[in-house]
Write a protein that holds these residues in place. Structure first.
Motif, PDB file in Angstrom:
ATOM      1  N   TYR A 157       0.832  -1.203   0.000  1.00 53.09           N
ATOM      2  CA  TYR A 157       0.000   0.000   0.000  1.00 53.09           C
ATOM      3  C   TYR A 157       0.871   1.260   0.000  1.00 53.09           C
ATOM      4  CZ  TYR A 157      -2.710   3.864   1.800  1.00 53.09           C
ATOM      5  OH  TYR A 157      -3.257   5.117   1.975  1.00 53.09           O
ATOM      6  N   HIS A 158       1.919   1.272   0.804  1.00 52.54           N
ATOM      7  CA  HIS A 158       2.814   2.432   0.858  1.00 52.54           C
ATOM      8  C   HIS A 158       3.512   2.645  -0.485  1.00 52.54           C
ATOM      9  CE1 HIS A 158       2.076   2.278   5.159  1.00 52.54           C
ATOM     10  NE2 HIS A 158       2.619   3.473   5.246  1.00 52.54           N
ATOM     11  N   LEU A 159       3.848   1.565  -1.174  1.00 49.61           N
ATOM     12  CA  LEU A 159       4.434   1.707  -2.512  1.00 49.61           C
ATOM     13  C   LEU A 159       3.423   2.306  -3.484  1.00 49.61           C
ATOM     14  CD1 LEU A 159       6.358  -1.685  -2.706  1.00 49.61           C
ATOM     15  CD2 LEU A 159       7.374   0.610  -2.577  1.00 49.61           C
ATOM     16  N   ALA A 160       2.171   1.886  -3.381  1.00 48.59           N
ATOM     17  CA  ALA A 160       1.121   2.456  -4.231  1.00 48.59           C
ATOM     18  C   ALA A 160       0.942   3.941  -3.922  1.00 48.59           C
ATOM     19  CB  ALA A 160      -0.199   1.710  -4.018  1.00 48.59           C
ATOM     20  N   TYR A 161       0.881   4.273  -2.638  1.00 51.12           N
ATOM     21  CA  TYR A 161       0.708   5.661  -2.214  1.00 51.12           C
ATOM     22  C   TYR A 161       1.833   6.553  -2.746  1.00 51.12           C
ATOM     23  CZ  TYR A 161       0.479   9.741   0.799  1.00 51.12           C
ATOM     24  OH  TYR A 161       0.431  11.026   1.248  1.00 51.12           O
ATOM     25  N   GLY A 162       3.067   6.096  -2.592  1.00 51.72           N
ATOM     26  CA  GLY A 162       4.204   6.889  -3.058  1.00 51.72           C
ATOM     27  C   GLY A 162       4.193   7.099  -4.561  1.00 51.72           C
ATOM     28  N   ASN A 163       3.846   6.066  -5.303  1.00 48.15           N
ATOM     29  CA  ASN A 163       3.766   6.209  -6.757  1.00 48.15           C
ATOM     30  C   ASN A 163       2.614   7.120  -7.168  1.00 48.15           C
ATOM     31  OD1 ASN A 163       5.822   4.651  -8.355  1.00 48.15           O
ATOM     32  ND2 ASN A 163       5.231   3.126  -6.829  1.00 48.15           N
ATOM     33  N   TRP A 164       1.529   7.117  -6.401  1.00 42.68           N
ATOM     34  CA  TRP A 164       0.422   8.032  -6.662  1.00 42.68           C
ATOM     35  C   TRP A 164       0.883   9.479  -6.502  1.00 42.68           C
ATOM     36  CZ3 TRP A 164      -3.330   9.677  -2.420  1.00 42.68           C
ATOM     37  CH2 TRP A 164      -4.341  10.507  -2.920  1.00 42.68           C
TER      38      TRP A 164
ATOM     39  N   CYS B  80       1.624   2.433  -9.385  1.00 40.52           N
ATOM     40  CA  CYS B  80       0.637   2.645  -8.326  1.00 40.52           C
ATOM     41  C   CYS B  80      -0.504   1.643  -8.460  1.00 40.52           C
ATOM     42  CB  CYS B  80       0.104   4.070  -8.393  1.00 40.52           C
ATOM     43  SG  CYS B  80      -1.302   4.369  -7.305  1.00 40.52           S
ATOM     44  N   VAL B  81      -1.046   1.512  -9.664  1.00 39.32           N
ATOM     45  CA  VAL B  81      -2.161   0.587  -9.893  1.00 39.32           C
ATOM     46  C   VAL B  81      -1.736  -0.847  -9.561  1.00 39.32           C
ATOM     47  CG1 VAL B  81      -3.651  -0.429 -11.675  1.00 39.32           C
ATOM     48  CG2 VAL B  81      -3.335   2.049 -11.593  1.00 39.32           C
ATOM     49  N   ARG B  82      -0.558  -1.256 -10.033  1.00 37.61           N
ATOM     50  CA  ARG B  82      -0.072  -2.617  -9.759  1.00 37.61           C
ATOM     51  C   ARG B  82       0.058  -2.869  -8.258  1.00 37.61           C
ATOM     52  NH1 ARG B  82       3.495  -1.415 -13.700  1.00 37.61           N
ATOM     53  NH2 ARG B  82       5.201  -1.127 -12.222  1.00 37.61           N
ATOM     54  N   ASN B  83       0.656  -1.908  -7.546  1.00 36.32           N
ATOM     55  CA  ASN B  83       0.841  -2.081  -6.106  1.00 36.32           C
ATOM     56  C   ASN B  83      -0.470  -2.032  -5.343  1.00 36.32           C
ATOM     57  OD1 ASN B  83       3.736  -2.447  -5.514  1.00 36.32           O
ATOM     58  ND2 ASN B  83       3.930  -0.536  -6.632  1.00 36.32           N
ATOM     59  N   ALA B  84      -1.367  -1.168  -5.753  1.00 40.59           N
ATOM     60  CA  ALA B  84      -2.674  -1.084  -5.082  1.00 40.59           C
ATOM     61  C   ALA B  84      -3.443  -2.395  -5.259  1.00 40.59           C
ATOM     62  CB  ALA B  84      -3.477   0.091  -5.625  1.00 40.59           C
ATOM     63  N   ARG B  85      -3.426  -2.935  -6.448  1.00 38.30           N
ATOM     64  CA  ARG B  85      -4.109  -4.215  -6.694  1.00 38.30           C
ATOM     65  C   ARG B  85      -3.477  -5.337  -5.867  1.00 38.30           C
ATOM     66  NH1 ARG B  85      -4.906  -3.520 -13.213  1.00 38.30           N
ATOM     67  NH2 ARG B  85      -6.655  -2.060 -13.018  1.00 38.30           N
ATOM     68  N   ARG B  86      -2.151  -5.341  -5.795  1.00 40.11           N
ATOM     69  CA  ARG B  86      -1.464  -6.366  -5.014  1.00 40.11           C
ATOM     70  C   ARG B  86      -1.789  -6.219  -3.524  1.00 40.11           C
ATOM     71  NH1 ARG B  86       4.184  -6.035  -6.406  1.00 40.11           N
ATOM     72  NH2 ARG B  86       4.681  -5.164  -4.386  1.00 40.11           N
TER      73      ARG B  86
END
Length: 160
Positions: free
Chosen positions: A74-81, A111-117
């Motif tokens: 989630y933190h990886l998704a947030y940072g990429n967002w 972001c999308v990839r990490n959020a889905r994961r």
């Protein structure tokens, strides 16, 4: 009986002691993730794309147990967002690097990839679904060149 340095303990008391040590180690990882999120927010508000990229690289290298895997993702998704937002902001202000559009697209796709994961790892993580939607919009915006809602799903086929 197990010996911890000068301390002797029975199996049960040592088991409890090990559980406390494991919880303490896990707490440090949570603190590291929280610190990374705070640093990403600061880098976002100061317009520091390089800072966010560095923090994302560090978070990606974090070793976490299974209980924290969804949080890390989630933190990886947030940072990429946030990174995608900065690149899109630079594009709109016409003060961007020559590759800002491709960097924004790359960040929104990550972001999308990490959020889905993250959602696969923890289905109750509603924040990841929200970030996924925001990043899908960034991805569409970057491809279409416009922030309009009509472009949100412009490259997808209609599903009935």
């Amino acid at each position: 009986m197990i010996s911890f340095g000068a301390m002797n303990c029975s199996g049960t008391s040592c088991g409890l002691l090990l559980a406390v040590f494991a919880a303490a180690a896990s707490g440090e990882t949570v603190a590291e993730l929280d610190d990374a999120a705070a640093r990403m927010q600061y880098a976002f508000y100061t317009g520091d794309t390089q800072g966010i990229e560095t923090i994302l690289k560090n978070v990606d290298e974090f070793e976490v147990d299974d209980a924290l895997a969804a949080s890390k993702t989630y933190h990886l998704a947030y940072g990429n967002w946030k990174l995608s937002q900065l690149y899109l902001q630079q594009l709109s202000e016409q003060r961007s690097r020559s590759n800002a559009k491709s960097l924004a697209l790359k960040a929104s796709q990550a972001c999308v990839r990490n959020a889905r994961r993250a959602v696969e790892q923890d289905a109750a993580l509603a924040e990841a679904l929200a970030i996924e939607a925001a990043c899908e919009a960034h991805s569409a915006t970057t491809r279409a060149g416009s922030a309009g809602c009509a472009n949100l799903y412009g490259d997808r086929k209609s599903v009935v």
